[in-house]
Write a protein that holds these residues in place. Structure first.
Motif, PDB file in Angstrom:
ATOM      1  N   UNK A 283       0.817  -1.218   0.000  1.00  0.00           N
ATOM      2  CA  UNK A 283       0.000   0.000   0.000  1.00  0.00           C
ATOM      3  C   UNK A 283       0.848   1.264   0.000  1.00  0.00           C
ATOM      4  N   UNK A 284       1.911   1.299   0.810  1.00  0.00           N
ATOM      5  CA  UNK A 284       2.695   2.529   0.939  1.00  0.00           C
ATOM      6  C   UNK A 284       3.368   2.921  -0.377  1.00  0.00           C
ATOM      7  N   UNK A 285       4.092   2.028  -1.061  1.00  0.00           N
ATOM      8  CA  UNK A 285       4.666   2.434  -2.359  1.00  0.00           C
ATOM      9  C   UNK A 285       3.613   2.803  -3.391  1.00  0.00           C
ATOM     10  N   UNK A 286       2.456   2.128  -3.353  1.00  0.00           N
ATOM     11  CA  UNK A 286       1.389   2.447  -4.299  1.00  0.00           C
ATOM     12  C   UNK A 286       0.867   3.862  -4.080  1.00  0.00           C
ATOM     13  N   UNK A 287       0.723   4.256  -2.824  1.00  0.00           N
ATOM     14  CA  UNK A 287       0.325   5.628  -2.550  1.00  0.00           C
ATOM     15  C   UNK A 287       1.415   6.618  -2.888  1.00  0.00           C
ATOM     16  N   UNK A 288       2.660   6.237  -2.622  1.00  0.00           N
ATOM     17  CA  UNK A 288       3.786   7.131  -2.900  1.00  0.00           C
ATOM     18  C   UNK A 288       3.910   7.460  -4.377  1.00  0.00           C
ATOM     19  N   UNK A 289       3.678   6.489  -5.245  1.00  0.00           N
ATOM     20  CA  UNK A 289       3.848   6.749  -6.676  1.00  0.00           C
ATOM     21  C   UNK A 289       2.851   7.802  -7.145  1.00  0.00           C
ATOM     22  N   UNK A 290       1.649   7.816  -6.577  1.00  0.00           N
ATOM     23  CA  UNK A 290       0.665   8.844  -6.932  1.00  0.00           C
ATOM     24  C   UNK A 290       1.044  10.181  -6.319  1.00  0.00           C
ATOM     25  N   UNK A 291       1.468  10.168  -5.052  1.00  0.00           N
ATOM     26  CA  UNK A 291       1.791  11.420  -4.357  1.00  0.00           C
ATOM     27  C   UNK A 291       2.995  12.117  -4.978  1.00  0.00           C
ATOM     28  N   UNK A 292       4.044  11.363  -5.290  1.00  0.00           N
ATOM     29  CA  UNK A 292       5.236  11.999  -5.860  1.00  0.00           C
ATOM     30  C   UNK A 292       4.955  12.475  -7.282  1.00  0.00           C
ATOM     31  N   UNK A 293       4.132  11.752  -8.020  1.00  0.00           N
ATOM     32  CA  UNK A 293       3.774  12.191  -9.370  1.00  0.00           C
ATOM     33  C   UNK A 293       2.999  13.499  -9.327  1.00  0.00           C
TER      34      UNK A 293
ATOM     35  N   UNK B   2       8.748   2.687 -10.101  1.00  0.00           N
ATOM     36  CA  UNK B   2       7.986   1.817  -9.198  1.00  0.00           C
ATOM     37  C   UNK B   2       8.011   0.371  -9.699  1.00  0.00           C
ATOM     38  N   UNK B   3       7.754   0.184 -10.976  1.00  0.00           N
ATOM     39  CA  UNK B   3       7.753  -1.169 -11.544  1.00  0.00           C
ATOM     40  C   UNK B   3       9.154  -1.756 -11.602  1.00  0.00           C
TER      41      UNK B   3
ATOM     42  N   UNK C  39      14.854   9.890  -6.361  1.00  0.00           N
ATOM     43  CA  UNK C  39      15.795   9.014  -5.653  1.00  0.00           C
ATOM     44  C   UNK C  39      15.183   8.524  -4.344  1.00  0.00           C
ATOM     45  N   UNK C  40      14.578   9.430  -3.591  1.00  0.00           N
ATOM     46  CA  UNK C  40      13.947   9.039  -2.327  1.00  0.00           C
ATOM     47  C   UNK C  40      12.799   8.071  -2.585  1.00  0.00           C
ATOM     48  N   UNK C  41      11.975   8.396  -3.571  1.00  0.00           N
ATOM     49  CA  UNK C  41      10.855   7.511  -3.902  1.00  0.00           C
ATOM     50  C   UNK C  41      11.347   6.119  -4.275  1.00  0.00           C
ATOM     51  N   UNK C  42      12.378   6.038  -5.099  1.00  0.00           N
ATOM     52  CA  UNK C  42      12.895   4.735  -5.543  1.00  0.00           C
ATOM     53  C   UNK C  42      13.452   3.936  -4.372  1.00  0.00           C
ATOM     54  N   UNK C  43      14.223   4.578  -3.502  1.00  0.00           N
ATOM     55  CA  UNK C  43      14.822   3.868  -2.369  1.00  0.00           C
ATOM     56  C   UNK C  43      13.750   3.381  -1.391  1.00  0.00           C
ATOM     57  N   UNK C  44      12.753   4.218  -1.107  1.00  0.00           N
ATOM     58  CA  UNK C  44      11.698   3.796  -0.185  1.00  0.00           C
ATOM     59  C   UNK C  44      10.859   2.676  -0.783  1.00  0.00           C
TER      60      UNK C  44
ATOM     61  N   UNK D  80      19.044   4.812   2.348  1.00  0.00           N
ATOM     62  CA  UNK D  80      17.804   5.549   2.621  1.00  0.00           C
ATOM     63  C   UNK D  80      18.036   6.822   3.431  1.00  0.00           C
ATOM     64  N   UNK D  81      18.763   6.792   4.562  1.00  0.00           N
ATOM     65  CA  UNK D  81      18.922   8.035   5.348  1.00  0.00           C
ATOM     66  C   UNK D  81      19.601   9.155   4.578  1.00  0.00           C
ATOM     67  N   UNK D  82      20.562   8.838   3.728  1.00  0.00           N
ATOM     68  CA  UNK D  82      21.308   9.877   3.016  1.00  0.00           C
ATOM     69  C   UNK D  82      20.462  10.557   1.939  1.00  0.00           C
ATOM     70  N   UNK D  83      19.377   9.927   1.523  1.00  0.00           N
ATOM     71  CA  UNK D  83      18.468  10.554   0.557  1.00  0.00           C
ATOM     72  C   UNK D  83      17.294  11.230   1.258  1.00  0.00           C
ATOM     73  N   UNK D  84      16.753  10.560   2.288  1.00  0.00           N
ATOM     74  CA  UNK D  84      15.569  11.081   2.965  1.00  0.00           C
ATOM     75  C   UNK D  84      15.892  12.331   3.768  1.00  0.00           C
TER      76      UNK D  84
END
Length: 762
Positions: free
Chosen positions: A248-258, A279-280, A329-334, A302-306
């Motif tokens: 659920x979290x990555x699925x929501x993130x892809x919409x939010x970051x877009x 994402x894919x 970068x943050x989206x991809x790592x998370x 992750x910490x160095x990007x977030x």
């Protein structure tokens, strides 16, 4: 040789015979999954682009589209799960082939006929229905193909069937290829009609491949039909909930970051597909026995990007390319973090369809939260930082010792977050301008603390939440007055800290400003003076004056300016203060929140003081302007979605429609200011196709925009003859058609070229 000698060896075990009979199965399965994934993820940007002209080019179109695709994907996975439980592989194959045949009868892809205009309210639901009526069946059929093929392969008895999840990675590789090919190959080279035809051919190829897979499986000896042995894979309710949450979290993130990225550039498939492709691609990276990037490496990165993102969520627009790279970068790592944990918790292949059903359900939950629920409950794009914080819960050690202990460890950080939220609520975010430097120093210290505590996940996540709250809610030097969110974006009305001016932001872009106090501190008296892009002497002001002068010239001695003016895009209503005498001005605006803000004199007074009788028409201008019974002496195109201009307003068909509403000596002004796109050559080509002249003027006022309230702008005038352009024909720069830029039509547009030209030049 006897008949007995010619017979197959009946002493071979069934599994061995199945391996021999299905030796082509891995190749056929991979090829079928690749084609299915290609078609599945080509239809998404292709059809979303088809419907953009009906909804003003809003970024929310893609958000709702993503939720629709995830919901249908869930339905397809449920169908695959049920089919596998009820039928054996041969009958399941026949049922699916029948579904493919029915789907083929609905092609080619097109917008459902007799679908009316979108309503003022409930736009998302209307769009959901449009997608369902137009492409619901093809998308459902394709979405079911991947889990069905993987489950068939898992039960085929093939020696490589023990890990069918590798096929899932292959499927996502096809999806990634489709999303990469669309903006770089498909969109630049093919019109929408050609894309739909090519897609139909691809669907025929898929049907042949599925038939081949079913034929090969039909030669087997019933290995797939063997009863499952649930004792080999016991799945608890807690495991199912983890699958759902981690999906659920990555699925929501892809919409939010877009939504966050496209708000300031343009609502276009070119930008939509980048986050979805990443994402894919994360599935391709981690859904394998030996991932391309180890999970431990992802956790370390992750910490160095977030950390830098947490203190710059509302980043400087000057470094827009760097900001986009950081967000991606943050989206991809998370996403890698969550999907890595998801793969580590995968069940036995016997539970494969159940696993994909749960992950798909999680995808729907995440997408529905970011795409449908969040716009209704949050005034701003707050779902983005919330999802970033939730993704950090997947860090190893976050729940070490149990959830209760983790909650106790997190309580100090929760207290800080609650305190910051209360300060924000009570003070309404009114930090003085002098606080900006200490505020930035605080963020630097906060970043150092994040990196120092990066190996303590609870403390690190708490500091990240603090940073996200600070940068999302606080705007040093500005005092928010009103925040409103609609289907078309987030609008924020703010006062400068010294009370000298009021501004309207859409996303991070100024859409109008009004000076409240003079330099001596006294309130501004009388009619307000247009600011930002519209200040006296700006290209827009010059263009209006030139068009008015040309109109007076043709009227001879009877000079009273325009009879009627149409303005597409309202903003704060700044242009209303260029109304003269008894001119009749009509503003066409797609967003009801913009109309509410501009019409309220407690926010802005341009309309109430300069044009109280101006007509305000709600709806997309391509439809409402064409439906107007009037003809206009001047049409001003000033429509923006944050910094992006809706593409469908600049096509040949759109310009032809505006021309049909012009008086004989009328002209069109097009405001094309943009940080990321060079649209002048596009308009030059459209002008040539319609037999018009095109003139361009750029304005670059000196001084800081927050002090002068004057913004650089770029405006194009389109007219039938130089005489119709008036003084602009002598003082503006004439544009020639650009052979390197293709003609934009409703069937073809491509933003990659204008973006590269704006960044690197011609």
């Amino acid at each position: 040789m006897s008949a007995v000698e010619n017979a197959p060896d009946q002493t071979l075990p069934a599994a061995a015979r199945s391996v021999d009979d299905t030796r082509l199965l891995p190749f056929l399965s991979v090829a079928t999954l690749l084609v299915s994934a290609l078609l599945l993820f080509l239809i998404q940007p292709m059809f979303a682009k088809m419907v953009l002209p009906r909804l003003g080019g809003a970024p929310s179109v893609w958000s709702v589209a993503m939720v629709f695709f995830q919901a249908v994907l869930l339905a397809g996975y449920a169908y695959a799960h049920l089919l596998g439980r009820v039928f054996g592989p041969q009958r399941a194959g026949l049922v699916h082939l029948l579904l493919l045949a029915v789907t083929a009868m609905t092609l080619p892809i097109a917008i459902a006929p007799n679908w009316g205009a979108p309503p003022a309210d409930g736009t998302a639901l209307w769009l959901f229905g449009l997608f369902a009526a137009s492409i619901g069946l093809p998308f459902f059929t394709l979405s079911a193909s991947a889990p069905l093929l993987q489950s068939w392969f898992a039960g085929s008895g093939h020696r490589e069937a023990s890990n069918p999840y590798v096929l899932y990675a292959a499927s996502n590789l096809g999806s990634f290829a489709a999303l990469f090919a669309y903006p770089t190959v498909v969109e630049p080279l093919l019109t929408l009609k050609m894309q739909a035809s090519a897609w139909s051919v691809g669907f025929a190829v898929l049907a042949l491949l599925v038939t081949a897979v079913a034929f090969v499986l039909g030669r087997g000896n019933g290995v797939m039909g063997a009863a499952p042995t649930p004792q080999t894979s016991i799945v608890s309710a807690a495991n199912r909930l983890r699958w759902i949450a981690l999906a659920a979290v990555p699925s929501g993130l892809v919409i939010a970051v877009t939504a966050h990225l496209t708000t300031d550039v343009a609502a276009t498939p070119f930008l939509w597909v980048i986050p979805l492709a990443l994402y894919l691609f994360t599935f391709v990276v981690v859904f394998r026995d030996r991932p391309w990037i180890s999970h431990a490496t992802v956790v370390r990165l992750v910490p160095f990007a977030v950390a830098p993102l947490a203190i710059s969520l509302v980043g400087a627009k000057v470094f827009w390319l760097t900001t986009i790279v950081l967000h991606l970068a943050v989206f991809t790592l998370l996403t890698l973090l969550c999907h890595g944990e998801l793969y580590a918790r995968r069940p036995h292949p016997e539970r494969l369809t159940e696993f994909f059903l749960c992950t798909s359900f999680g995808g729907v939950l995440g997408g529905a939260f970011a795409g449908l629920l969040a716009p209704q409950i949050f005034p701003g794009n707050y779902e983005y930082p919330i999802l970033i914080a939730l993704a950090l819960l997947a860090l190893p050690g976050m729940f070490e010792g149990g959830a209760r202990r983790a909650l106790v460890k997190a309580s100090p950080w929760l207290a800080v977050a609650i305190a910051l939220a209360m300060v924000w609520y009570v003070t309404q975010l009114r930090p003085p301008a002098a606080f900006e430097l200490p505020f930035r120093g605080l963020l630097v210290v906060l970043t150092a603390c994040m990196l120092f505590l990066r190996q303590r996940p609870v403390a690190f996540a708490g500091l990240v939440v603090t940073g996200l709250l600070l940068t999302t809610l606080w705007r040093p030097g500005m005092a928010p007055i009103e925040t409103a969110r609609s289907f078309f974006g987030v609008h924020t009305v703010v006062d400068l800290a010294d009370g000298s001016a009021r501004l309207l932001f859409h996303g991070n872009t100024i859409h109008g400003a009004e000076r409240l106090r003079n330099e001596d501190g006294a309130p501004v008296a009388g009619a307000p003076e247009p600011q930002s892009y519209y200040y006296p002497g700006s290209p827009l002001a010059e263009g209006i004056a030139a068009a008015r002068g040309a109109k007076d010239h043709f009227k001879g001695h009877f000079k009273d300016g325009f009879e009627r003016v149409a303005v597409v895009g309202l903003g704060t209503g700044s242009l209303a203060c260029y109304l003269r005498g008894r001119e009749s001005w009509t503003f066409f605006e797609i967003d009801p929140e913009v109309i509410r803000i501009a019409s309220n004199p407690t926010f802005f007074t341009f309309l109430s003081r300069c044009a109280p009788k101006a007509r305000l028409v709600l709806g997309d201008a391509r439809l409402t302007l064409q439906a107007s019974p009037d003809r206009y002496d001047l049409i001003v195109l000033d429509a923006f979605s944050s910094d992006g201009i809706p593409v469908h307003l600049l096509t040949r068909e759109a310009i032809a429609g505006y021309l049909s509403k012009l008086t004989p000596h009328g002209s069109i002004l097009v405001h094309i200011s943009n940080r990321h796109l060079d649209l002048a050559p596009i308009l030059a080509n459209v002008a040539r196709s319609e037999g018009l002249i095109a003139l361009v003027k750029e304005g670059h006022p000196a001084g800081d925009v927050m002090t002068t309230l004057k913004t650089a702008s770029r405006v194009v005038m389109l007219a039938r003859t130089p005489e119709d352009a008036g003084e602009a024909a002598r003082h503006w720069t004439a544009m020639s058609p650009d052979p390197a830029s293709a003609l934009w039509t409703d069937d073809y547009s491509n933003l990659l070229g204008p973006m590269l030209r704006a960044k690197f030049g011609s």
